[in-house]
Write an enzyme that holds these catalytic residues in place. Structure first.
Site, PDB file in Angstrom:
ATOM      1  N   TRP A   1     -10.321  -5.108   5.345  1.00 26.70           N
ATOM      2  CA  TRP A   1     -10.367  -6.464   4.891  1.00 26.70           C
ATOM      3  C   TRP A   1      -9.527  -7.471   5.705  1.00 26.70           C
ATOM      4  O   TRP A   1     -10.104  -8.539   6.077  1.00 26.70           O
ATOM      5  CB  TRP A   1     -10.348  -6.459   3.569  1.00 26.70           C
ATOM      6  CG  TRP A   1     -11.621  -6.161   2.815  1.00 26.70           C
ATOM      7  CD1 TRP A   1     -12.086  -4.931   2.133  1.00 26.70           C
ATOM      8  CD2 TRP A   1     -12.961  -6.698   2.826  1.00 26.70           C
ATOM      9  NE1 TRP A   1     -13.384  -4.892   1.903  1.00 26.70           N
ATOM     10  CE2 TRP A   1     -13.851  -6.188   2.138  1.00 26.70           C
ATOM     11  CE3 TRP A   1     -13.327  -8.185   3.089  1.00 26.70           C
ATOM     12  CZ2 TRP A   1     -15.113  -6.700   2.089  1.00 26.70           C
ATOM     13  CZ3 TRP A   1     -14.404  -8.782   3.063  1.00 26.70           C
ATOM     14  CH2 TRP A   1     -15.606  -8.026   2.344  1.00 26.70           C
ATOM     15  N   GLU A   2      -8.478  -6.900   6.236  1.00 25.26           N
ATOM     16  CA  GLU A   2      -7.645  -7.707   6.956  1.00 25.26           C
ATOM     17  C   GLU A   2      -8.464  -8.004   8.508  1.00 25.26           C
ATOM     18  O   GLU A   2      -8.285  -9.265   8.789  1.00 25.26           O
ATOM     19  CB  GLU A   2      -6.343  -7.016   7.211  1.00 25.26           C
ATOM     20  CG  GLU A   2      -5.133  -7.143   6.388  1.00 25.26           C
ATOM     21  CD  GLU A   2      -3.924  -6.759   6.782  1.00 25.26           C
ATOM     22  OE1 GLU A   2      -3.233  -7.253   7.487  1.00 25.26           O
ATOM     23  OE2 GLU A   2      -3.692  -5.441   6.266  1.00 25.26           O
ATOM     24  N   GLY A   3      -8.985  -7.070   8.765  1.00 30.90           N
ATOM     25  CA  GLY A   3      -9.857  -7.142  10.015  1.00 30.90           C
ATOM     26  C   GLY A   3     -10.855  -7.950   9.754  1.00 30.90           C
ATOM     27  O   GLY A   3     -11.202  -8.939  10.640  1.00 30.90           O
TER      28      GLY A   3
ATOM     29  N   ARG B   1       0.847  -1.224  -0.210  1.00 30.79           N
ATOM     30  CA  ARG B   1      -0.047   0.005  -0.097  1.00 30.79           C
ATOM     31  C   ARG B   1       0.830   1.139  -0.174  1.00 30.79           C
ATOM     32  O   ARG B   1       0.627   2.348  -0.452  1.00 30.79           O
ATOM     33  CB  ARG B   1      -1.124  -0.170   1.148  1.00 30.79           C
ATOM     34  CG  ARG B   1      -2.085  -1.094   1.460  1.00 30.79           C
ATOM     35  CD  ARG B   1      -2.947  -0.936   2.403  1.00 30.79           C
ATOM     36  NE  ARG B   1      -3.530  -1.956   2.863  1.00 30.79           N
ATOM     37  CZ  ARG B   1      -3.361  -2.717   4.224  1.00 30.79           C
ATOM     38  NH1 ARG B   1      -2.585  -2.017   5.031  1.00 30.79           N
ATOM     39  NH2 ARG B   1      -3.956  -3.661   4.604  1.00 30.79           N
TER      40      ARG B   1
END
Length: 552
Positions: free
Chosen positions: A173-175, A135
């Site tokens: 989205w990791e979360g 990122r």
């Protein structure tokens, strides 16, 4: 001659009829079970977590049994351990040399293929999900790396590589993936049967899910389920469906999930050192007293701008906690958070009204390491005990801690952990209580590293989410199998009718043949006893049966 002719007709009929029956039976017996077996065959999936320091490979497998249940995914096990491999450096380092990106992943692809049957590889999806490191690099470098992977990876592996499966995912989205993985490992997605009224059939209800906080080096993530009745609205609210049917609400969840960049422990240390430097400038010195390090520990700090100073530990952890708390409240916050009635995390992010103290929460990464490795207090959270043990540890002389380490009093901690333990204890507790407003006494928080003996990775949650439609394929195939069985079963009705006709034909022929035989014998000898006649018939029948068996 008449007997011989009828017997020949009987034999020829049997030769035609029985092979047809046997053929149909064999086809039915070998086709249907194979379809059923195919329906239960194992499928595979591969996912790569392309982080900032390296890329980790995970290989999963599953058997889909029902489209009304959540897909059951498990890691592939080899030598009693999940198949996993990490390579370094991170994928982001190929931003300046994108042509080498796909080749960098070759060892991971080769390892995955060794654990997946060859005939399954073309149907095995490969996901490459990049996170924080990718990122941060320039956009043109991101696109160059992704383009190389999408074009070259299909030439490296025989597994299924789709362009849309190679991308950079948001921290949110990791979360979400982590939340899915945690609740899946805990069995929170399993349906439970409840009886609304005695005598009624059981209705399916879902269990309460748990929330999670993942404390990393650069950021902290939080995710938990909101009640359907909660009217809270925010960009941090996501509605997800883990089921394969859009019209089924059983696996639909409303989550509050977000990432707090700059609130990981390493970023916390960086902020703290900048704060120390600002104090030191007021003192016009090069050495500053540091309450967040063990007594007499010295550390030389070099900041990004090249400035140097020395931290000298005093081991006063209570003062350290108060100083760290100041780092969590930003100087500026949104107008919503300035309102007295509003609830916000870290004084800046609007949050739901539901207290986190009332939710069963799991803390990962630094919440486990910082409570377990030195203090030995991982598990059910006890704020008072953590503060007490941390104070005892930090007040020791650094030379004493080193001596204790040599005696294996801290077998799970390396020297860097021993040096930073005081600050990290202050940081994780302050984030929990001052950042997320979790009550120190009454809470349902616990730190964990594994669930059910397995390390929980967001990769598992990602695989569950992206393979959620897989049961629909098997459901359709089940329908085909059912219809095939129905069709084949319908064939047996005319076959049974033909069997009955054939049996009648055999009986008629047998009767006529027996009469002819009796007439011939009667002409030759009327003195033959019934037992002798019966014996002759039995012997003849045996011969006919043996003859027919040769064609069965």
């Amino acid at each position: 001659m008449r007997v011989s002719l009828r017997f020949t007709i009987l034999a020829v009929s049997a030769m035609i009829f029985f092979p047809v029956i046997v053929f149909i039976y064999v086809v039915e017996a070998h086709t249907s079970p194979k379809v059923i077996a195919d329906d239960q065959e194992r499928s595979y999936g591969v996912i790569c977590d392309a982080g900032s320091t390296g890329t980790r490979l995970f290989v999963y497998n599953w058997i889909s049994t029902s489209d009304s249940e959540l897909i059951q995914i498990e890691p592939v096990i080899y030598d009693n351990k999940p198949v996993m491999k990490k390579i370094s450096p991170g994928l982001s380092t190929f931003g300046t040399k994108p042509a080498q990106a796909a080749e960098y992943l070759r060892p991971l692809m080769e390892l995955a293929e060794r654990h997946i049957p060859e005939e399954k590889r073309p149907y095995t999806p490969v996901f490459i999900f990049a996170t924080a490191g990718m990122r941060l690099i320039p956009d043109e470098q991101k696109e160059a790396v992704l383009k190389n992977l999408r074009n070259k990876l299909p030439k490296i592996t025989s597994m299924q590589v789709l362009k849309e499966h190679i991308r950079i995912i948001e921290g949110k989205w990791e979360g979400i993936y982590s939340w899915i993985a945690v609740n899946y490992a805990l069995g929170k997605f399993n349906k439970t049967a409840t009886l609304d009224f005695p005598g009624t059939s059981p209705a399916h209800a879902r269990q309460k899910t748990v929330g999670m906080i993942d404390m990393g080096g650069a950021s902290a993530q939080i995710a938990f389920e909101l009640p359907d009745t909660d009217s809270f609205s925010s960009i941090n609210v996501e509605n997800i469906n883990l089921g394969c049917r859009e019209d089924d609400s059983l696996f639909k969840y409303k989550l509050f999930v977000t990432t707090f960049l700059g609130y990981g422990v390493n970023e916390g240390i960086r902020k703290y050192e900048h704060m120390l430097l600002s104090k030191l400038k007021d003192q016009n010195g090069t050495v500053i007293q540091d309450d967040c390090m063990p007594l007499n520990l010295h550390k030389t700090v070099t900041l990004e701008n090249g400035e140097n100073f020395v931290r000298r530990g005093t081991g006063n952890w209570n003062t350290c906690s108060n100083e760290v708390k100041k780092l969590l409240n930003p100087e500026s916050s949104s107008e919503v958070c300035k309102a007295e009635a509003a609830k916000c995390y870290f004084g800046a992010v609007p949050a739901p009204s539901i207290p986190l103290s009332n939710i069963e929460m799991y803390g990962f990464s630094e919440y486990w390491y910082s409570t377990h490795d030195v203090l030995g207090l991982g598990g059910q959270y006890d704020a008072e005990n953590i503060a007490k043990k941390t104070q005892q540890y930090c007040s020791k002389r650094w030379s004493t801690i080193q001596a204790e380490s040599k005696k294996q009093l801290y077998p799970r901690a390396d020297e860097e952990r021993l040096r930073t333990q005081c600050f990290k204890s202050a940081w994780i507790t302050s984030v929990l209580h001052d950042g997320f407003s979790v009550d120190k006494t009454h809470n349902k928080f616990q730190s964990v590293s594994t669930i059910a003996g397995q390390e929980v990775q967001w990769a598992l949650g990602a695989m569950i989410y992206h393979m959620r439609f897989f049961p629909l394929r098997d459901s359709s195939r089940n329908l085909i199998v059912k219809e095939t069985h129905s069709s084949s079963e319908s064939l047996w009705a005319p076959l049974f009718f033909l069997s009955a006709v054939f049996c009648l034909f055999v009986l008629v022929c047998a009767k006529e043949q027996s009469v002819l035989c009796f007439d011939d014998k009667r002409r030759s000898s009327f003195g033959m006893s019934r037992s002798q006649y019966s014996y002759k018939m039995l012997k003849e029948n045996r011969t006919s049966s043996s003859f027919l068996e040769n064609f069965a």
